[in-house]
Structure formats: structure tokens, C-alpha cells
Design a protein around this motif. Structure first.
Motif, PDB file in Angstrom:
ATOM      1  N   MET A   1       0.803  -1.286  -0.073  1.00 52.57           N
ATOM      2  CA  MET A   1       0.095  -0.318  -0.027  1.00 52.57           C
ATOM      3  C   MET A   1       0.885   1.234  -0.103  1.00 52.57           C
ATOM      4  SD  MET A   1      -2.727   0.957   3.076  1.00 52.57           S
ATOM      5  CE  MET A   1      -3.188   2.883   3.021  1.00 52.57           C
ATOM      6  N   ASN A   2       0.740   1.952  -1.149  1.00 54.36           N
ATOM      7  CA  ASN A   2       1.584   3.110  -1.176  1.00 54.36           C
ATOM      8  C   ASN A   2       0.820   4.502  -0.729  1.00 54.36           C
ATOM      9  OD1 ASN A   2       3.828   1.459  -2.153  1.00 54.36           O
ATOM     10  ND2 ASN A   2       3.320   1.629  -4.178  1.00 54.36           N
ATOM     11  N   ASP A   3      -0.217   4.423  -1.177  1.00 52.48           N
ATOM     12  CA  ASP A   3      -0.930   5.706  -0.870  1.00 52.48           C
ATOM     13  C   ASP A   3      -1.586   5.626   0.594  1.00 52.48           C
ATOM     14  OD1 ASP A   3      -0.703   6.616  -3.488  1.00 52.48           O
ATOM     15  OD2 ASP A   3      -2.255   5.640  -4.185  1.00 52.48           O
ATOM     16  N   PRO A   4      -1.597   6.833   1.335  1.00 49.72           N
ATOM     17  CA  PRO A   4      -2.359   6.776   2.427  1.00 49.72           C
ATOM     18  C   PRO A   4      -3.852   6.364   2.589  1.00 49.72           C
ATOM     19  CG  PRO A   4      -0.781   8.757   2.272  1.00 49.72           C
ATOM     20  CD  PRO A   4      -0.781   8.025   0.906  1.00 49.72           C
ATOM     21  N   ALA A   5      -4.235   5.849   3.254  1.00 49.88           N
ATOM     22  CA  ALA A   5      -5.637   5.482   3.611  1.00 49.88           C
ATOM     23  C   ALA A   5      -6.614   6.641   4.420  1.00 49.88           C
ATOM     24  CB  ALA A   5      -5.961   4.284   4.070  1.00 49.88           C
ATOM     25  N   SER A   6      -7.503   7.168   3.909  1.00 52.18           N
ATOM     26  CA  SER A   6      -8.473   7.889   4.659  1.00 52.18           C
ATOM     27  C   SER A   6      -8.886   7.544   6.068  1.00 52.18           C
ATOM     28  CB  SER A   6      -9.598   8.558   3.908  1.00 52.18           C
ATOM     29  OG  SER A   6     -10.218   7.443   3.641  1.00 52.18           O
ATOM     30  N   ILE A   7      -9.290   8.315   6.858  1.00 53.77           N
ATOM     31  CA  ILE A   7      -9.907   7.772   8.129  1.00 53.77           C
ATOM     32  C   ILE A   7     -10.899   6.884   7.876  1.00 53.77           C
ATOM     33  CG2 ILE A   7     -11.171   9.875   8.581  1.00 53.77           C
ATOM     34  CD1 ILE A   7     -10.099   9.304  11.642  1.00 53.77           C
ATOM     35  N   ARG A   8     -11.904   7.411   7.068  1.00 56.20           N
ATOM     36  CA  ARG A   8     -13.084   6.630   6.696  1.00 56.20           C
ATOM     37  C   ARG A   8     -12.701   5.325   6.295  1.00 56.20           C
ATOM     38  NH1 ARG A   8     -16.863   5.424   8.937  1.00 56.20           N
ATOM     39  NH2 ARG A   8     -17.415   7.720   9.254  1.00 56.20           N
ATOM     40  N   ARG A   9     -11.852   5.206   5.228  1.00 57.23           N
ATOM     41  CA  ARG A   9     -11.420   3.830   4.712  1.00 57.23           C
ATOM     42  C   ARG A   9     -10.986   3.031   5.876  1.00 57.23           C
ATOM     43  NH1 ARG A   9      -7.358   3.962   0.165  1.00 57.23           N
ATOM     44  NH2 ARG A   9      -6.166   2.073   0.739  1.00 57.23           N
ATOM     45  N   VAL A  10     -10.126   3.701   6.822  1.00 56.90           N
ATOM     46  CA  VAL A  10      -9.379   2.670   7.890  1.00 56.90           C
ATOM     47  C   VAL A  10     -10.590   2.328   8.876  1.00 56.90           C
ATOM     48  CG1 VAL A  10      -7.757   2.888   9.739  1.00 56.90           C
ATOM     49  CG2 VAL A  10      -7.138   3.814   7.412  1.00 56.90           C
ATOM     50  N   ALA A  11     -11.254   3.350   9.087  1.00 53.22           N
ATOM     51  CA  ALA A  11     -12.283   2.727  10.000  1.00 53.22           C
ATOM     52  C   ALA A  11     -13.386   1.790   9.787  1.00 53.22           C
ATOM     53  CB  ALA A  11     -13.212   4.167  10.378  1.00 53.22           C
ATOM     54  N   ASP A  12     -13.736   1.819   8.461  1.00 54.46           N
ATOM     55  CA  ASP A  12     -14.427   0.837   7.748  1.00 54.46           C
ATOM     56  C   ASP A  12     -13.900  -0.356   7.512  1.00 54.46           C
ATOM     57  OD1 ASP A  12     -16.604   2.765   7.530  1.00 54.46           O
ATOM     58  OD2 ASP A  12     -16.219   2.949   5.357  1.00 54.46           O
ATOM     59  N   HIS A  13     -12.516  -0.579   7.219  1.00 62.64           N
ATOM     60  CA  HIS A  13     -11.882  -1.506   7.151  1.00 62.64           C
ATOM     61  C   HIS A  13     -11.589  -2.357   8.631  1.00 62.64           C
ATOM     62  CE1 HIS A  13      -8.880  -4.375   5.697  1.00 62.64           C
ATOM     63  NE2 HIS A  13      -8.067  -4.221   6.717  1.00 62.64           N
ATOM     64  N   PHE A  14     -11.463  -1.668   9.551  1.00 61.85           N
ATOM     65  CA  PHE A  14     -11.457  -2.210  10.795  1.00 61.85           C
ATOM     66  C   PHE A  14     -12.658  -2.341  11.721  1.00 61.85           C
ATOM     67  CE2 PHE A  14      -6.769  -1.365  10.030  1.00 61.85           C
ATOM     68  CZ  PHE A  14      -6.354  -2.589  10.243  1.00 61.85           C
ATOM     69  N   ASP A  15     -13.786  -1.827  10.874  1.00 62.11           N
ATOM     70  CA  ASP A  15     -15.040  -1.956  11.791  1.00 62.11           C
ATOM     71  C   ASP A  15     -15.068  -1.082  13.123  1.00 62.11           C
ATOM     72  OD1 ASP A  15     -17.645  -2.390  11.830  1.00 62.11           O
ATOM     73  OD2 ASP A  15     -17.613  -4.321  12.992  1.00 62.11           O
ATOM     74  N   LEU A  16     -14.343   0.032  12.970  1.00 57.87           N
ATOM     75  CA  LEU A  16     -14.285   0.835  14.133  1.00 57.87           C
ATOM     76  C   LEU A  16     -14.969   2.189  13.763  1.00 57.87           C
ATOM     77  CD1 LEU A  16     -10.285   0.616  14.702  1.00 57.87           C
ATOM     78  CD2 LEU A  16     -12.264  -0.437  16.137  1.00 57.87           C
ATOM     79  N   PRO A  17     -15.563   2.924  14.913  1.00 60.62           N
ATOM     80  CA  PRO A  17     -16.122   4.129  14.513  1.00 60.62           C
ATOM     81  C   PRO A  17     -14.863   5.304  14.355  1.00 60.62           C
ATOM     82  CG  PRO A  17     -16.863   3.173  16.817  1.00 60.62           C
ATOM     83  CD  PRO A  17     -15.785   2.280  16.053  1.00 60.62           C
ATOM     84  N   VAL A  18     -15.055   6.013  13.661  1.00 65.18           N
ATOM     85  CA  VAL A  18     -14.142   7.274  13.351  1.00 65.18           C
ATOM     86  C   VAL A  18     -13.610   7.672  14.836  1.00 65.18           C
ATOM     87  CG1 VAL A  18     -13.786   9.429  12.404  1.00 65.18           C
ATOM     88  CG2 VAL A  18     -14.674   7.435  11.174  1.00 65.18           C
ATOM     89  N   SER A  19     -14.613   7.909  15.739  1.00 59.26           N
ATOM     90  CA  SER A  19     -14.337   8.466  17.092  1.00 59.26           C
ATOM     91  C   SER A  19     -13.104   7.862  17.699  1.00 59.26           C
ATOM     92  CB  SER A  19     -15.663   8.862  17.635  1.00 59.26           C
ATOM     93  OG  SER A  19     -16.086   7.365  17.858  1.00 59.26           O
ATOM     94  N   THR A  20     -13.212   6.514  17.491  1.00 56.81           N
ATOM     95  CA  THR A  20     -12.188   5.539  18.234  1.00 56.81           C
ATOM     96  C   THR A  20     -10.940   5.917  17.637  1.00 56.81           C
ATOM     97  OG1 THR A  20     -13.793   3.987  18.592  1.00 56.81           O
ATOM     98  CG2 THR A  20     -11.569   3.346  18.650  1.00 56.81           C
ATOM     99  N   LEU A  21     -10.734   6.357  16.236  1.00 55.98           N
ATOM    100  CA  LEU A  21      -9.447   6.716  15.739  1.00 55.98           C
ATOM    101  C   LEU A  21      -9.138   7.900  16.290  1.00 55.98           C
ATOM    102  CD1 LEU A  21      -9.889   5.234  12.190  1.00 55.98           C
ATOM    103  CD2 LEU A  21      -8.734   4.176  13.945  1.00 55.98           C
ATOM    104  N   HIS A  22      -9.850   8.930  16.388  1.00 52.33           N
ATOM    105  CA  HIS A  22      -9.680  10.136  16.918  1.00 52.33           C
ATOM    106  C   HIS A  22      -9.232  10.147  18.571  1.00 52.33           C
ATOM    107  CE1 HIS A  22     -12.438  12.505  14.047  1.00 52.33           C
ATOM    108  NE2 HIS A  22     -11.672  12.090  13.285  1.00 52.33           N
TER     109      HIS A  22
END
Length: 134
Positions: free
Chosen positions: A1-22
Motif C-alpha cells: 500500500m503506497n497511498d495513505p488511506a483516509s480515516i473513513r477507509r481505515v475505520a470501515d476496514h477495521f469496523d471501528l467508529p471514526v471517533s475511536t481513531l480520533h
């Protein structure tokens, strides 16, 4: 993976709320890159998120324990002590779960459907209080 992933993409991938990543970011556990005010995660940060999620779910580690293990300022003994304590707690919990499973399986063999406290298997495991010595 060369391109950074958006917070939404990462949250969806790991089934996490965005607020958890924040929250993890505020705790200093992860460090996203910022582009035009938006958070993006490179491969190293995504692996770190995967570790934190794994430790939270399967390792049942608190965020304080995870912070201690991930801290760049902790020496090897510090994070190993944290992991050793967590292993001991998991083993104690496994012992309790084995006891609970054994009891519940025994309960299924009780011929008394109306008064389970009268089952021999249960009564054999419970110590009654000693008589008062007056």
C-alpha cells in the motif's frame, strides 16, 4: 500500500467508529498524516491500528497497557512486564471460565428441575460456614 488511506477507509476496514481513531490519536497511540485538514494513515500506522484493535479484543488490554507497550520511551523490561501481567490475568480468567463451564455442564445433569441448589454436584462444591463457637 503506497497511498495513505483516509480515516473513513481505515475505520470501515477495521469496523471501528471514526471517533475511536480520533480518541486513539488523542491518547498518542496513532499518528495520522494530515492533508488539507483530513487524516490519512500510511502502512505503518495501519499496522499499528491493527495491533491496537487485536490487543483490545483478543488480548483484552487496556489503552494504558497498550500505550505502555507501544511507547518509544519504554525499555524492553517495561513493556515485557506489562505483557507478562496481562498473560497472568488472562490465565486467571481462563481458570475461572473453565470452572464456570464445568459447573454449568454438571448442572445440566441435575435431575432436579425445580430446585437447582439441591443438586449434589453443586452442593459438593460449596463449603458451608463453620458454626459459631460461643
Amino acid at each position: 500500500m503506497n497511498d495513505p488511506a483516509s480515516i473513513r477507509r481505515v475505520a470501515d476496514h477495521f469496523d471501528l467508529p471514526v471517533s475511536t481513531l480520533h480518541y486513539w490519536e488523542r491518547r498518542g497511540l496513532i499518528t495520522p498524516h494530515r492533508r488539507f485538514g483530513h487524516r490519512y494513515y500510511d502502512a505503518d500506522q495501519i499496522y499499528r491500528i491493527a495491533l491496537i484493535r487485536l490487543w483490545r479484543t483478543t488480548g483484552q488490554m487496556s489503552l494504558n497497557e497498550i500505550a505502555a507497550v507501544l511507547s518509544e520511551h519504554a525499555d524492553t523490561a517495561d513493556w515485557r512486564d506489562t505483557v507478562t501481567v496481562r498473560i497472568a490475568a488472562i490465565e486467571a480468567q481462563m481458570t475461572q471460565l473453565d470452572t464456570a463451564r464445568s459447573y454449568l455442564r454438571g448442572l445440566l445433569t441435575c435431575p432436579r428441575d425445580d430446585a437447582l441448589e439441591h443438586c449434589e454436584g453443586f452442593r459438593d462444591r460449596v463449603a458451608l460456614p463453620a458454626e459459631d463457637q460461643r
